[in-house]
Design a protein around this motif. Structure first.
Motif, PDB file in Angstrom:
ATOM      1  N   SER A 112       0.867  -1.180   0.000  1.00 49.15           N
ATOM      2  CA  SER A 112       0.000   0.000   0.000  1.00 49.15           C
ATOM      3  C   SER A 112       0.899   1.224   0.000  1.00 49.15           C
ATOM      4  CB  SER A 112      -0.943   0.006   1.204  1.00 49.15           C
ATOM      5  OG  SER A 112      -0.235   0.198   2.398  1.00 49.15           O
ATOM      6  N   PHE A 113       0.385   2.291  -0.579  1.00 49.61           N
ATOM      7  CA  PHE A 113       1.159   3.515  -0.763  1.00 49.61           C
ATOM      8  C   PHE A 113       0.317   4.689  -0.291  1.00 49.61           C
ATOM      9  CE2 PHE A 113       2.064   0.406  -4.036  1.00 49.61           C
ATOM     10  CZ  PHE A 113       3.445   0.319  -4.023  1.00 49.61           C
ATOM     11  N   GLU A 114       0.841   5.455   0.658  1.00 48.13           N
ATOM     12  CA  GLU A 114       0.144   6.635   1.161  1.00 48.13           C
ATOM     13  C   GLU A 114       0.969   7.873   0.822  1.00 48.13           C
ATOM     14  OE1 GLU A 114      -0.877   8.727   5.419  1.00 48.13           O
ATOM     15  OE2 GLU A 114      -0.659   6.553   5.369  1.00 48.13           O
ATOM     16  N   VAL A 115       0.445   8.705  -0.067  1.00 43.28           N
ATOM     17  CA  VAL A 115       1.152   9.915  -0.468  1.00 43.28           C
ATOM     18  C   VAL A 115       1.087  10.930   0.671  1.00 43.28           C
ATOM     19  CG1 VAL A 115       1.260  11.819  -2.121  1.00 43.28           C
ATOM     20  CG2 VAL A 115       0.647   9.519  -2.902  1.00 43.28           C
ATOM     21  N   GLU A 116       2.267  11.367   1.106  1.00 38.29           N
ATOM     22  CA  GLU A 116       2.348  12.376   2.161  1.00 38.29           C
ATOM     23  C   GLU A 116       2.539  13.778   1.593  1.00 38.29           C
ATOM     24  OE1 GLU A 116       5.480  11.088   4.770  1.00 38.29           O
ATOM     25  OE2 GLU A 116       4.226   9.529   5.652  1.00 38.29           O
ATOM     26  N   GLU A 117       3.320  13.868   0.519  1.00 41.95           N
ATOM     27  CA  GLU A 117       3.579  15.159  -0.115  1.00 41.95           C
ATOM     28  C   GLU A 117       3.717  14.957  -1.616  1.00 41.95           C
ATOM     29  OE1 GLU A 117       6.439  17.994   1.989  1.00 41.95           O
ATOM     30  OE2 GLU A 117       7.062  16.029   2.753  1.00 41.95           O
ATOM     31  N   LEU A 118       3.242  15.938  -2.357  1.00 47.59           N
ATOM     32  CA  LEU A 118       3.406  15.975  -3.796  1.00 47.59           C
ATOM     33  C   LEU A 118       3.803  17.407  -4.111  1.00 47.59           C
ATOM     34  CD1 LEU A 118       3.103  14.192  -6.283  1.00 47.59           C
ATOM     35  CD2 LEU A 118       0.728  14.939  -6.444  1.00 47.59           C
ATOM     36  N   ILE A 119       5.032  17.564  -4.608  1.00 45.44           N
ATOM     37  CA  ILE A 119       5.614  18.903  -4.734  1.00 45.44           C
ATOM     38  C   ILE A 119       5.981  19.191  -6.184  1.00 45.44           C
ATOM     39  CG2 ILE A 119       7.471  20.440  -3.960  1.00 45.44           C
ATOM     40  CD1 ILE A 119       7.780  18.420  -1.547  1.00 45.44           C
ATOM     41  N   ASP A 120       5.430  20.273  -6.718  1.00 44.10           N
ATOM     42  CA  ASP A 120       5.790  20.741  -8.048  1.00 44.10           C
ATOM     43  C   ASP A 120       7.096  21.502  -7.905  1.00 44.10           C
ATOM     44  OD1 ASP A 120       4.057  22.702 -10.594  1.00 44.10           O
ATOM     45  OD2 ASP A 120       6.099  21.923 -10.509  1.00 44.10           O
ATOM     46  N   ALA A 121       8.175  20.943  -8.438  1.00 41.76           N
ATOM     47  CA  ALA A 121       9.495  21.575  -8.318  1.00 41.76           C
ATOM     48  C   ALA A 121       9.905  22.253  -9.621  1.00 41.76           C
ATOM     49  CB  ALA A 121      10.531  20.528  -7.909  1.00 41.76           C
ATOM     50  N   GLY A 122       8.938  22.548 -10.471  1.00 42.38           N
ATOM     51  CA  GLY A 122       9.241  23.212 -11.729  1.00 42.38           C
ATOM     52  C   GLY A 122       9.643  22.225 -12.804  1.00 42.38           C
ATOM     53  N   ALA A 123      10.901  21.853 -12.833  1.00 41.70           N
ATOM     54  CA  ALA A 123      11.408  20.925 -13.848  1.00 41.70           C
ATOM     55  C   ALA A 123      11.073  19.471 -13.533  1.00 41.70           C
ATOM     56  CB  ALA A 123      12.919  21.083 -13.994  1.00 41.70           C
ATOM     57  N   CYS A 124      10.594  19.206 -12.327  1.00 43.63           N
ATOM     58  CA  CYS A 124      10.289  17.838 -11.914  1.00 43.63           C
ATOM     59  C   CYS A 124       9.220  17.858 -10.828  1.00 43.63           C
ATOM     60  CB  CYS A 124      11.547  17.125 -11.434  1.00 43.63           C
ATOM     61  SG  CYS A 124      12.355  17.933 -10.041  1.00 43.63           S
ATOM     62  N   VAL A 125       8.790  16.676 -10.415  1.00 48.71           N
ATOM     63  CA  VAL A 125       7.829  16.518  -9.323  1.00 48.71           C
ATOM     64  C   VAL A 125       8.474  15.632  -8.270  1.00 48.71           C
ATOM     65  CG1 VAL A 125       5.599  15.527  -8.641  1.00 48.71           C
ATOM     66  CG2 VAL A 125       5.785  16.824 -10.772  1.00 48.71           C
ATOM     67  N   VAL A 126       8.334  16.032  -7.002  1.00 47.07           N
ATOM     68  CA  VAL A 126       8.823  15.231  -5.882  1.00 47.07           C
ATOM     69  C   VAL A 126       7.607  14.641  -5.174  1.00 47.07           C
ATOM     70  CG1 VAL A 126      10.110  15.221  -3.711  1.00 47.07           C
ATOM     71  CG2 VAL A 126      10.831  16.732  -5.585  1.00 47.07           C
ATOM     72  N   GLU A 127       7.668  13.349  -4.911  1.00 45.05           N
ATOM     73  CA  GLU A 127       6.584  12.651  -4.227  1.00 45.05           C
ATOM     74  C   GLU A 127       7.162  11.956  -3.000  1.00 45.05           C
ATOM     75  OE1 GLU A 127       3.263   9.456  -5.633  1.00 45.05           O
ATOM     76  OE2 GLU A 127       5.363   8.864  -5.808  1.00 45.05           O
ATOM     77  N   ILE A 128       6.571  12.229  -1.844  1.00 47.60           N
ATOM     78  CA  ILE A 128       6.966  11.551  -0.608  1.00 47.60           C
ATOM     79  C   ILE A 128       5.838  10.571  -0.273  1.00 47.60           C
ATOM     80  CG2 ILE A 128       7.711  11.840   1.786  1.00 47.60           C
ATOM     81  CD1 ILE A 128       9.417  13.436  -0.312  1.00 47.60           C
ATOM     82  N   VAL A 129       6.205   9.299  -0.128  1.00 47.68           N
ATOM     83  CA  VAL A 129       5.213   8.241   0.044  1.00 47.68           C
ATOM     84  C   VAL A 129       5.605   7.335   1.204  1.00 47.68           C
ATOM     85  CG1 VAL A 129       4.178   6.213  -1.072  1.00 47.68           C
ATOM     86  CG2 VAL A 129       4.676   8.231  -2.415  1.00 47.68           C
ATOM     87  N   GLN A 130       4.610   6.933   1.969  1.00 49.32           N
ATOM     88  CA  GLN A 130       4.792   5.912   2.999  1.00 49.32           C
ATOM     89  C   GLN A 130       4.374   4.588   2.362  1.00 49.32           C
ATOM     90  OE1 GLN A 130       6.354   4.798   6.123  1.00 49.32           O
ATOM     91  NE2 GLN A 130       5.701   6.876   6.565  1.00 49.32           N
ATOM     92  N   VAL A 131       5.319   3.656   2.235  1.00 51.88           N
ATOM     93  CA  VAL A 131       5.048   2.357   1.627  1.00 51.88           C
ATOM     94  C   VAL A 131       4.931   1.320   2.732  1.00 51.88           C
ATOM     95  CG1 VAL A 131       5.899   0.587   0.035  1.00 51.88           C
ATOM     96  CG2 VAL A 131       6.403   2.995  -0.408  1.00 51.88           C
ATOM     97  N   SER A 132       3.887   0.525   2.669  1.00 55.52           N
ATOM     98  CA  SER A 132       3.709  -0.593   3.598  1.00 55.52           C
ATOM     99  C   SER A 132       3.540  -1.857   2.773  1.00 55.52           C
ATOM    100  CB  SER A 132       2.468  -0.389   4.470  1.00 55.52           C
ATOM    101  OG  SER A 132       2.581   0.780   5.225  1.00 55.52           O
ATOM    102  N   ALA A 133       4.147  -2.928   3.237  1.00 55.47           N
ATOM    103  CA  ALA A 133       4.028  -4.207   2.533  1.00 55.47           C
ATOM    104  C   ALA A 133       4.439  -5.321   3.489  1.00 55.47           C
ATOM    105  CB  ALA A 133       4.912  -4.226   1.289  1.00 55.47           C
ATOM    106  N   ARG A 134       4.264  -6.542   3.027  1.00 53.88           N
ATOM    107  CA  ARG A 134       4.677  -7.714   3.807  1.00 53.88           C
ATOM    108  C   ARG A 134       5.665  -8.491   2.952  1.00 53.88           C
ATOM    109  NH1 ARG A 134       0.008  -9.011   5.245  1.00 53.88           N
ATOM    110  NH2 ARG A 134      -0.558 -10.181   3.383  1.00 53.88           N
TER     111      ARG A 134
END
Length: 146
Positions: free
Chosen positions: A67-89
């Protein structure tokens, strides 16, 4: 496919959450590079759709019930930064894994041309040319601006 980078990343993450490989691959250029922390340790970069399918296959072989929970999605102009909490077994160990990762997505012609995954948020922000921002503050939803 939308050429708006934030929307592309949102839709890409949705495909990962549903774990549909064909949909995931469709968000990447045919010559895309995917640099994962594990691949980097062994000097490997996943290239093109074939490499991305191998990355997805290796992920699926190692983990179940991701499972993936997006914490932040940041428009950095030339790119996009995504901060995600990943959970798995762990597929073989059964161990529960929870890890924050940060991705920097670069685009060409409305699709991802490079996707670099970091285990350190600050390193990802620096790679995107952004200043370090504090974490841990309550948010009503993911951040969408630098």
């Amino acid at each position: 496919m939308s050429s708006e980078p934030l929307e592309v990343v949102r839709r890409l993450r949705d495909a990962w959450c549903r774990f549909v490989p064909d949909e995931i691959v469709a968000f990447y250029s045919r010559d895309a590079e995917i640099v994962s922390p594990t691949g980097e340790m062994f000097g490997q970069i996943y290239r093109g759709h074939e490499g991305l399918r191998r990355y997805i296959s290796e992920f699926a072989a190692a983990f179940e019930a991701p499972s993936f929970e997006v914490e932040e999605l940041i428009d950095a102009g030339a790119c996009v930064v995504e901060i995600v909490q990943v959970s798995a077994r762990g597929r073989h160990s059964g161990a529960e894994v929870r890890r924050r990762i940060a991705s920097v997505y670069s685009f060409r012609a409305g699709v991802v041309s490079k996707h670099v995954i970091y285990l350190d948020r600050a390193e990802a922000l620096a790679a995107a040319g952004l200043p370090l921002r504090p974490t841990g503050q309550p948010r009503s939803g993911p951040t969408e601006t630098a």
